[in-house]
Design a protein around this motif. Sequence first.
Motif, PDB file in Angstrom:
ATOM      1  N   GLU A  44       0.802  -1.228   0.000  1.00 58.78           N
ATOM      2  CA  GLU A  44       0.000   0.000   0.000  1.00 58.78           C
ATOM      3  C   GLU A  44       0.836   1.279   0.000  1.00 58.78           C
ATOM      4  O   GLU A  44       0.460   2.263  -0.645  1.00 58.78           O
ATOM      5  CB  GLU A  44      -0.947  -0.005   1.195  1.00 58.78           C
ATOM      6  N   PRO A  45       1.980   1.323   0.692  1.00 59.00           N
ATOM      7  CA  PRO A  45       2.776   2.564   0.665  1.00 59.00           C
ATOM      8  C   PRO A  45       3.242   2.977  -0.729  1.00 59.00           C
ATOM      9  O   PRO A  45       3.646   4.126  -0.925  1.00 59.00           O
ATOM     10  CB  PRO A  45       3.975   2.225   1.559  1.00 59.00           C
ATOM     11  N   LEU A  46       3.185   2.067  -1.703  1.00 57.00           N
ATOM     12  CA  LEU A  46       3.609   2.390  -3.065  1.00 57.00           C
ATOM     13  C   LEU A  46       2.463   2.866  -3.959  1.00 57.00           C
ATOM     14  O   LEU A  46       2.695   3.239  -5.113  1.00 57.00           O
ATOM     15  CB  LEU A  46       4.267   1.163  -3.714  1.00 57.00           C
ATOM     16  N   ASN A  47       1.251   2.849  -3.430  1.00 50.83           N
ATOM     17  CA  ASN A  47       0.076   3.104  -4.274  1.00 50.83           C
ATOM     18  C   ASN A  47       0.124   4.444  -4.998  1.00 50.83           C
ATOM     19  O   ASN A  47      -0.300   4.550  -6.148  1.00 50.83           O
ATOM     20  CB  ASN A  47      -1.207   3.016  -3.439  1.00 50.83           C
ATOM     21  N   ASN A  48       0.609   5.474  -4.345  1.00 47.86           N
ATOM     22  CA  ASN A  48       0.611   6.806  -4.953  1.00 47.86           C
ATOM     23  C   ASN A  48       1.996   7.249  -5.412  1.00 47.86           C
ATOM     24  O   ASN A  48       2.270   8.440  -5.544  1.00 47.86           O
ATOM     25  CB  ASN A  48       0.047   7.827  -3.959  1.00 47.86           C
ATOM     26  N   ARG A  49       2.877   6.275  -5.644  1.00 51.45           N
ATOM     27  CA  ARG A  49       4.238   6.585  -6.074  1.00 51.45           C
ATOM     28  C   ARG A  49       4.443   6.096  -7.513  1.00 51.45           C
ATOM     29  O   ARG A  49       3.972   5.022  -7.880  1.00 51.45           O
ATOM     30  CB  ARG A  49       5.273   5.931  -5.155  1.00 51.45           C
ATOM     31  N   ASN A  50       5.153   6.864  -8.284  1.00 51.75           N
ATOM     32  CA  ASN A  50       5.514   6.456  -9.638  1.00 51.75           C
ATOM     33  C   ASN A  50       6.834   5.699  -9.575  1.00 51.75           C
ATOM     34  O   ASN A  50       7.896   6.299  -9.408  1.00 51.75           O
ATOM     35  CB  ASN A  50       5.641   7.671 -10.560  1.00 51.75           C
TER      36      ASN A  50
END
Length: 241
Positions: A44-50
């Motif tokens: 989940e911590p990667l959800n808004n990362r490119n």
Amino acid sequence: MVDHTEYEGLRPQSAIDLHDELAGEWDEKYRQPSFKRRAQSFLEPLNNRNIAGQLWLDAGCGSGYLSRRLLERGCRVIGVDGSQTMVDVAQGLVDETHRSKSLFCRIDTVESLPLRSAAFDGIICSSVLEYLYDPQACLKQLYRVMKPGSLLIVSVPHRHSMVRRSLKLTYALTARLLGNPWPNYIHYSVNEYGAAALIMLLRNHGFAVEEIKYYSPFGQNALARTLLSSLIIAVARRPAA
């Protein structure tokens, strides 16, 4: 943390042997709702990362389920594991589209990585530290192979979890009553942490901790996040140079 003198007769190879035996059915576990939610919570911590185009390390990749999720996001992935059987399964489950962007290798231990320094844009390390004789050596290695400014997501057993306490008690009672119980992951899982201990461990090895998350198979209300959570997930960064 635990007193490792209790486990002098326990070799890391034992945990590897256990995972060799489980390799054929391991990926099927992610079809179960609880395992699927666990994987989603971990990533989940990667959800808004490119993260497209980045090179990521899956340290303790198992059957490669999490690696494949990173490949779907456009990453290049190297997965390493102590179990050759797991590595074979992981390699076999990568589809043709992503095969050129992935590599899975067996290594002796994540406490000594045969990888060049400052190579990776990010690392995932899911439920690995618990099996290691020297988790500090592992974190030193992870820090070494990360680029400055890169991200680490790591999960560990929650020391204060009622779920884990009950599992350990059940296993201990079984051992006492039957004398020689069947080995399972609790037998080999020797490191566990509370949130404060995990934060201190990461900071002591140079990481800046950005977030602490809890995973519970019983939901995400306050009780589940504290006493019923089975895992703590830390999001940390190697500071930029």
